[in-house]
Design an enzyme around this catalytic site. Structure first.
Site, PDB file in Angstrom:
ATOM      1  N   VAL A  11      71.001   4.096 -51.380  1.00  0.00           N
ATOM      2  CA  VAL A  11      70.720   4.365 -49.971  1.00  0.00           C
ATOM      3  C   VAL A  11      69.692   5.487 -49.834  1.00  0.00           C
ATOM      4  O   VAL A  11      68.712   5.370 -49.083  1.00  0.00           O
ATOM      5  CB  VAL A  11      72.031   4.751 -49.243  1.00  0.00           C
ATOM      6  CG1 VAL A  11      71.762   5.191 -47.824  1.00  0.00           C
ATOM      7  CG2 VAL A  11      73.001   3.583 -49.276  1.00  0.00           C
ATOM      8  N   LYS A 223      80.069   1.068 -38.797  1.00  0.00           N
ATOM      9  CA  LYS A 223      79.713   0.718 -40.178  1.00  0.00           C
ATOM     10  C   LYS A 223      80.867  -0.006 -40.879  1.00  0.00           C
ATOM     11  O   LYS A 223      80.699  -1.083 -41.461  1.00  0.00           O
ATOM     12  CB  LYS A 223      79.336   2.000 -40.944  1.00  0.00           C
ATOM     13  CG  LYS A 223      79.131   1.810 -42.412  1.00  0.00           C
ATOM     14  CD  LYS A 223      77.932   0.926 -42.708  1.00  0.00           C
ATOM     15  CE  LYS A 223      77.953   0.486 -44.148  1.00  0.00           C
ATOM     16  NZ  LYS A 223      76.767  -0.156 -44.604  1.00  0.00           N
ATOM     17  N   GLY A 276      81.147  -9.742 -53.691  1.00  0.00           N
ATOM     18  CA  GLY A 276      81.307  -8.603 -54.603  1.00  0.00           C
ATOM     19  C   GLY A 276      80.364  -7.505 -54.155  1.00  0.00           C
ATOM     20  O   GLY A 276      80.001  -7.431 -52.988  1.00  0.00           O
ATOM     21  N   CYS A 279      79.602  -2.523 -51.879  1.00  0.00           N
ATOM     22  CA  CYS A 279      80.012  -2.174 -50.509  1.00  0.00           C
ATOM     23  C   CYS A 279      81.254  -2.901 -50.018  1.00  0.00           C
ATOM     24  O   CYS A 279      82.262  -2.265 -49.714  1.00  0.00           O
ATOM     25  CB  CYS A 279      78.863  -2.437 -49.552  1.00  0.00           C
ATOM     26  SG  CYS A 279      77.509  -1.301 -49.830  1.00  0.00           S
TER      27      CYS A 279
HETATM   28  C1  UDX Z   1      76.379  -5.514 -47.634  1.00  0.00           C
HETATM   29  C2  UDX Z   1      76.035  -5.654 -46.136  1.00  0.00           C
HETATM   30  O1  UDX Z   1      75.445  -6.922 -45.892  1.00  0.00           O
HETATM   31  C3  UDX Z   1      75.106  -4.522 -45.706  1.00  0.00           C
HETATM   32  O2  UDX Z   1      74.874  -4.594 -44.308  1.00  0.00           O
HETATM   33  C4  UDX Z   1      75.745  -3.182 -46.058  1.00  0.00           C
HETATM   34  O3  UDX Z   1      74.893  -2.099 -45.734  1.00  0.00           O
HETATM   35  C5  UDX Z   1      76.097  -3.138 -47.533  1.00  0.00           C
HETATM   36  O4  UDX Z   1      76.929  -4.243 -47.882  1.00  0.00           O
HETATM   37  P1  UDX Z   1      75.197  -6.130 -49.947  1.00  0.00           P
HETATM   38  O5  UDX Z   1      76.442  -5.655 -50.609  1.00  0.00           O
HETATM   39  O6  UDX Z   1      73.888  -5.676 -50.489  1.00  0.00           O
HETATM   40  O7  UDX Z   1      75.183  -5.729 -48.376  1.00  0.00           O
HETATM   41  O8  UDX Z   1      75.176  -7.718 -50.034  1.00  0.00           O
HETATM   42  P2  UDX Z   1      75.378  -8.963 -49.062  1.00  0.00           P
HETATM   43  O9  UDX Z   1      74.097  -9.691 -48.976  1.00  0.00           O
HETATM   44  O10 UDX Z   1      76.012  -8.593 -47.799  1.00  0.00           O
HETATM   45  O11 UDX Z   1      76.385  -9.851 -49.955  1.00  0.00           O
HETATM   46  C6  UDX Z   1      77.656  -9.326 -50.339  1.00  0.00           C
HETATM   47  C7  UDX Z   1      78.416 -10.346 -51.159  1.00  0.00           C
HETATM   48  O12 UDX Z   1      78.815 -11.442 -50.349  1.00  0.00           O
HETATM   49  C8  UDX Z   1      77.632 -10.951 -52.328  1.00  0.00           C
HETATM   50  O13 UDX Z   1      78.497 -11.064 -53.438  1.00  0.00           O
HETATM   51  C9  UDX Z   1      77.223 -12.325 -51.821  1.00  0.00           C
HETATM   52  O14 UDX Z   1      77.061 -13.253 -52.869  1.00  0.00           O
HETATM   53  C10 UDX Z   1      78.428 -12.676 -50.951  1.00  0.00           C
HETATM   54  N1  UDX Z   1      78.104 -13.611 -49.863  1.00  0.00           N
HETATM   55  C11 UDX Z   1      77.258 -13.262 -48.848  1.00  0.00           C
HETATM   56  C12 UDX Z   1      78.740 -14.845 -49.821  1.00  0.00           C
HETATM   57  O15 UDX Z   1      79.543 -15.185 -50.703  1.00  0.00           O
HETATM   58  N2  UDX Z   1      78.478 -15.689 -48.773  1.00  0.00           N
HETATM   59  C13 UDX Z   1      77.621 -15.371 -47.760  1.00  0.00           C
HETATM   60  O16 UDX Z   1      77.448 -16.188 -46.848  1.00  0.00           O
HETATM   61  C14 UDX Z   1      76.986 -14.109 -47.801  1.00  0.00           C
END
Ligand code: UDX
Length: 469
Positions: A11, A223, A276, A279
């Site tokens: 971040v 958040k 996963g 976050c």
């Molecule tokens: C997330 C939030 O989207 C973001 O706003 C916050 O600031 C931090 O956490 P991030 O962890 O980078 O971001 O990834 P994200 O794209 O949200 O995906 C998280 C997980 O969900 C991944 O493992 C992804 O494969 C999974 N996912 C996402 C799904 O299984 N299906 C979906 O439709 C979307």
């Protein structure tokens, strides 16, 4: 404006680089000297699109690196705290790094400044930060504490920062709100987007973004609640996918149908092997703890977490249902990162699945475009690593697609089929159309959609029918 950003993790680094691109003078502070030296030498510690360009553009000019927090805070009008808030054993966020930063800042409050929480923190943290800074001798009239949560996704963090859906600032005074407004004015006025060197606009972005001003507590809750809601969407569709498998329906069609309702939308409704990353898992636990502390049992979140874990176990059962016994089976694994576009393996369902498969006695040859360096530290010895998807598939009993990398959705299917011992693909991310895969000669199994079978399995053991809900 001169801004100090404390913490050069995901971040902090992205925020610092983007603030510099908005025209601010950024002091990026970290107490890890090796990390600072690497950054000063031009290294970019994380795989993040556009970050190398921004750091190269501003390093030594609008971005300076520093190990001296007090000096940096003294010289800045705004100090963003972007240090880690790792989970404790009980699932609460460990706020000791935030507290020690607050303590140090207190010695640097000589003229009015704003201290901003950027890390994801539980409600009331800003109040605690204020108390700690005062307790350590700062004049309360000379500082305010604000909450300005980030909504960055790994892999698209830079464009998420510069083209946000919204900017949330949680404040307790107009003076403080004015400082934060000024920081973001290049975005909210749209002037950044007219700049010819601006980072290109993603298709979906609406500019200029809306600025939402709230109390600090509301911003802190925004958040946690945003991440919990997105995780809930994913678990919801994964639960629907399980029902689709039981009744031979197609979750993709169901998604199209429900997502067409503008109140629901299609985003974050991709079924798979579960969410996963650094976050969602951590923030859900923390939000559940916060709720409990406030006297509310947020059981919905328990269920979101349970469905997410179960989703991985279901996929493992699916692999077993297709391959029968697992001991000694050779599997080509495509993807180790927790999602496409990143080298991050924290809480990666792909990695956890590989570990499950190793325990079952499988031989794994894995490939990931960016995460192999990190994965080797966890998986070696035990897993072979390939230099491309085809090497991973060579001689394998089946290929497993575990991360939604774009390049995995454009594989040379004929080449892949010839390399495999059996033409079997288990796709945990639904990257292909089952009908196309059947036409290309594969037995293809995905999540929540009917399998394409090119071989006859014994009656009654079609994997999706064997699955129990
Ligand atoms: C997330 C939030 O989207 C973001 O706003 C916050 O600031 C931090 O956490 P991030 O962890 O980078 O971001 O990834 P994200 O794209 O949200 O995906 C998280 C997980 O969900 C991944 O493992 C992804 O494969 C999974 N996912 C996402 C799904 O299984 N299906 C979906 O439709 C979307």
């Amino acid at each position: 404006m001169r801004i100090a950003v404390v913490g050069s993790g995901y971040v902090g680094l992205v925020a610092g680089a983007c603030f510099a691109d908005l025209g601010h003078e950024v002091l990026l502070v970290d107490n890890d000297e090796a990390k600072l030296a690497a950054l000063q030498n031009g290294e970019v510690p994380i795989h993040e699109r556009f970050l190398p360009e921004l750091l190269a553009r501003h390093r030594g000019q609008k971005i300076q690196f520093s190990g001296d927090l007090q000096d940096a805070a003294r010289a800045s009008q705004a100090v963003f705290i972007a240090v880690g808030t790792p989970p404790t054993e009980t699932g609460d966020a460990d706020l000791s790094y935030v507290e020690s930063v607050a303590r140090e800042i207190s010695g640097a409050v000589e003229q009015y400044k704003v201290v901003v929480e950027k890390s994801t923190v539980p409600v009331y943290t800003s109040q605690w930060v204020r108390t700690i800074i005062m307790r350590n001798g700062a004049d309360p009239a000379l500082f305010d504490v604000a909450s300005n949560p980030e909504f960055l996704r790994e892999g698209t963090a830079v464009t998420d920062f510069l083209y946000p859906d919204r900017i949330v600032i949680g404040v307790e005074s107009d003076r403080c709100a004015d400082v934060l407004r000024e920081i973001y004015v290049p975005l909210t006025s749209g002037s950044y987007y007219r700049n010819p060197t601006a980072i290109p606009r993603p298709d979906r972005a609406q500019v200029p973004p809306r600025l939402i001003v709230t109390s600090t507590r509301s911003a802190e809750l925004i958040k946690h609640a945003s991440n919990a809601f997105l995780a809930m969407k994913i678990s919801f569709i994964n639960a629907v996918a399980s029902i689709c498998e039981a009744v031979n329906a197609n979750v993709q069609q169901v998604c199209d149908g429900i997502g067409a309702d503008s109140r629901i939308g299609t985003r974050f409704l991709n079924p798979g092997i579960g969410y996963g990353g650094s976050c969602f898992p951590k923030d859900l636990q923390a939000f559940r703890s916060v709720a409990k502390e406030c006297g509310y049992e947020f059981r919905l979140l328990d269920e979101v977490i349970r469905i997410n874990e179960e989703q991985r176990h279901r996929f493992l059962r699916k692999v077993r249902g297709v391959l029968w016994t697992l001991r000694g089976k050779r599997l080509g694994v495509l993807g180790l990162a927790f999602k496409g576009g990143t080298d991050d393996i924290r809480e990666s369902p792909a990695l956890l699945l590989v570990q499950d498969l190793l325990r079952e006695g499988c031989h794994i040859c894995a490939y990931d475009p960016a995460a192999m360096g990190r994965a080797k530290e966890v998986l070696q010895p035990g897993v072979e690593f390939a230099s491309d998807p085809y090497e991973a598939a060579n001689g394998a009993d089946a290929v497993l697609i575990l991360t939604e990398w774009e390049e995995f959705s454009a594989l040379d299917l004929d080449r892949l089929r010839k390399l495999l011992r059996y033409p079997i693909i288990l796709d945990g991310r639904n990257l292909y159309d089952p009908a196309v895969m059947a036409a290309r000669g594969f037995s293809y199994h995905s999540v929540g959609r009917p399998s394409a079978l090119t071989e006859d399995l014994p009656a009654g053991v079609r994997p999706e029918k064997k699955e129990r809900l």
